[in-house]
Design a protein around this motif. Structure first.
Motif, PDB file in Angstrom:
ATOM      1  N   GLU A  85       0.644  -1.260  -0.047  1.00  0.00           N
ATOM      2  CA  GLU A  85      -0.005  -0.094   0.116  1.00  0.00           C
ATOM      3  C   GLU A  85       0.864   1.159   0.065  1.00  0.00           C
ATOM      4  O   GLU A  85       0.605   2.079  -0.923  1.00  0.00           O
ATOM      5  CB  GLU A  85      -1.083   0.052   1.158  1.00  0.00           C
ATOM      6  N   ASN A  86       2.014   1.290   0.833  1.00  0.00           N
ATOM      7  CA  ASN A  86       2.821   2.355   1.018  1.00  0.00           C
ATOM      8  C   ASN A  86       4.356   1.972   0.937  1.00  0.00           C
ATOM      9  O   ASN A  86       4.526   1.089   1.858  1.00  0.00           O
ATOM     10  CB  ASN A  86       2.395   3.193   2.167  1.00  0.00           C
ATOM     11  N   LEU A  87       5.068   2.751   0.644  1.00  0.00           N
ATOM     12  CA  LEU A  87       6.674   2.494   0.733  1.00  0.00           C
ATOM     13  C   LEU A  87       7.184   3.762   0.539  1.00  0.00           C
ATOM     14  O   LEU A  87       7.073   4.634  -0.192  1.00  0.00           O
ATOM     15  CB  LEU A  87       7.127   1.754  -0.404  1.00  0.00           C
ATOM     16  N   ALA A  88       8.222   4.192   1.790  1.00  0.00           N
ATOM     17  CA  ALA A  88       8.582   5.429   2.093  1.00  0.00           C
ATOM     18  C   ALA A  88      10.129   5.054   1.944  1.00  0.00           C
ATOM     19  O   ALA A  88      10.676   4.161   2.537  1.00  0.00           O
ATOM     20  CB  ALA A  88       8.391   6.107   3.327  1.00  0.00           C
ATOM     21  N   ILE A  89      11.002   5.985   1.046  1.00  0.00           N
ATOM     22  CA  ILE A  89      12.325   5.364   0.862  1.00  0.00           C
ATOM     23  C   ILE A  89      13.172   6.697   1.024  1.00  0.00           C
ATOM     24  O   ILE A  89      12.874   7.616   0.558  1.00  0.00           O
ATOM     25  CB  ILE A  89      12.535   4.926  -0.674  1.00  0.00           C
ATOM     26  N   GLU A  90      13.772   6.483   1.932  1.00  0.00           N
ATOM     27  CA  GLU A  90      14.931   7.793   2.482  1.00  0.00           C
ATOM     28  C   GLU A  90      16.033   7.595   1.341  1.00  0.00           C
ATOM     29  O   GLU A  90      16.962   6.833   1.144  1.00  0.00           O
ATOM     30  CB  GLU A  90      15.881   7.620   3.735  1.00  0.00           C
ATOM     31  N   LEU A  91      15.846   8.783   0.407  1.00  0.00           N
ATOM     32  CA  LEU A  91      16.927   8.832  -0.648  1.00  0.00           C
ATOM     33  C   LEU A  91      18.254   9.265  -0.269  1.00  0.00           C
ATOM     34  O   LEU A  91      18.947   8.699  -0.798  1.00  0.00           O
ATOM     35  CB  LEU A  91      16.240   9.909  -1.930  1.00  0.00           C
ATOM     36  N   THR A  92      18.188   9.983   0.760  1.00  0.00           N
ATOM     37  CA  THR A  92      19.802  10.602   1.298  1.00  0.00           C
ATOM     38  C   THR A  92      19.592  11.171   2.494  1.00  0.00           C
ATOM     39  O   THR A  92      18.449  11.311   3.281  1.00  0.00           O
ATOM     40  CB  THR A  92      20.037  11.583   0.322  1.00  0.00           C
ATOM     41  N   LYS A  93      20.558  11.206   3.186  1.00  0.00           N
ATOM     42  CA  LYS A  93      20.707  11.795   4.711  1.00  0.00           C
ATOM     43  C   LYS A  93      21.355  13.194   4.525  1.00  0.00           C
ATOM     44  O   LYS A  93      21.722  13.650   5.739  1.00  0.00           O
ATOM     45  CB  LYS A  93      21.680  10.663   5.578  1.00  0.00           C
TER      46      LYS A  93
END
Length: 163
Positions: free
Chosen positions: A9-17
């Motif tokens: 349903e949902n996916l959060a991806i941290e592209l960068t710090k």
């Protein structure tokens, strides 16, 4: 190896710090020169069939054009359907390369859903906390913020924009 792919349903991806501001309220901690790796991206997307909402976080996502491009390549390579996407940004950076990649993601969403509605949302933070950080960062950051808002507003025909 399990060949069954998951539907999320949902996916959060941290592209960068990485981040170009130093906001006192940030829960992410100090900026680090780290982006999501291509190997991690491939590992994630090779297991997915469909994502209802793909959300990009950071640090400051607009600093990670290559990571976003790698995600789009993986989406295409693994034939992942994306229904909609979203992103929050501090609005102080404008990257033509990044926004071209988002336009490609929007095209993928339109193909996945078979309609030409807008599927993406960009939220530019204008809260008091970010305004204080931008002010603290100086004239250059304020100029970039104003330019970024102007340039991003030109994209309203492609994405839903909340400022």
């Amino acid at each position: 190896m399990n060949d069954k792919k998951v539907k999320l349903e949902n996916l959060a991806i941290e592209l960068t710090k990485r981040c170009n501001l130093d906001c006192a309220h940030c829960l992410k901690g100090e900026s680090q020169k780290v982006d999501i790796s291509k190997e991690t991206i491939d590992s994630i997307f090779s297991q997915i069939d469909t994502i209802g909402r793909l959300f990009f976080t950071g640090g400051e996502p607009t600093l990670a054009s290559e990571a976003l491009e790698n995600i789009i390549e993986a989406i295409k390579r693994y034939n992942v359907s994306i229904i909609e996407w979203g992103m929050d940004t501090n609005g102080t950076m404008y990257s033509t390369r990044f926004y071209k990649a988002l336009a490609e993601l929007e095209k993928i969403c339109r193909e996945s859903t078979k309609n030409n509605d807008m599927h993406g949302t960009i939220c530019i933070s204008t809260d008091v906390y970010h305004r204080e950080s931008i002010k603290k960062a100086g004239l250059l950051a304020r100029g970039r913020y104003n330019r970024s808002i102007k340039e991003t507003e030109n994209l309203k025909m492609f994405f839903s924009l909340m400022i």
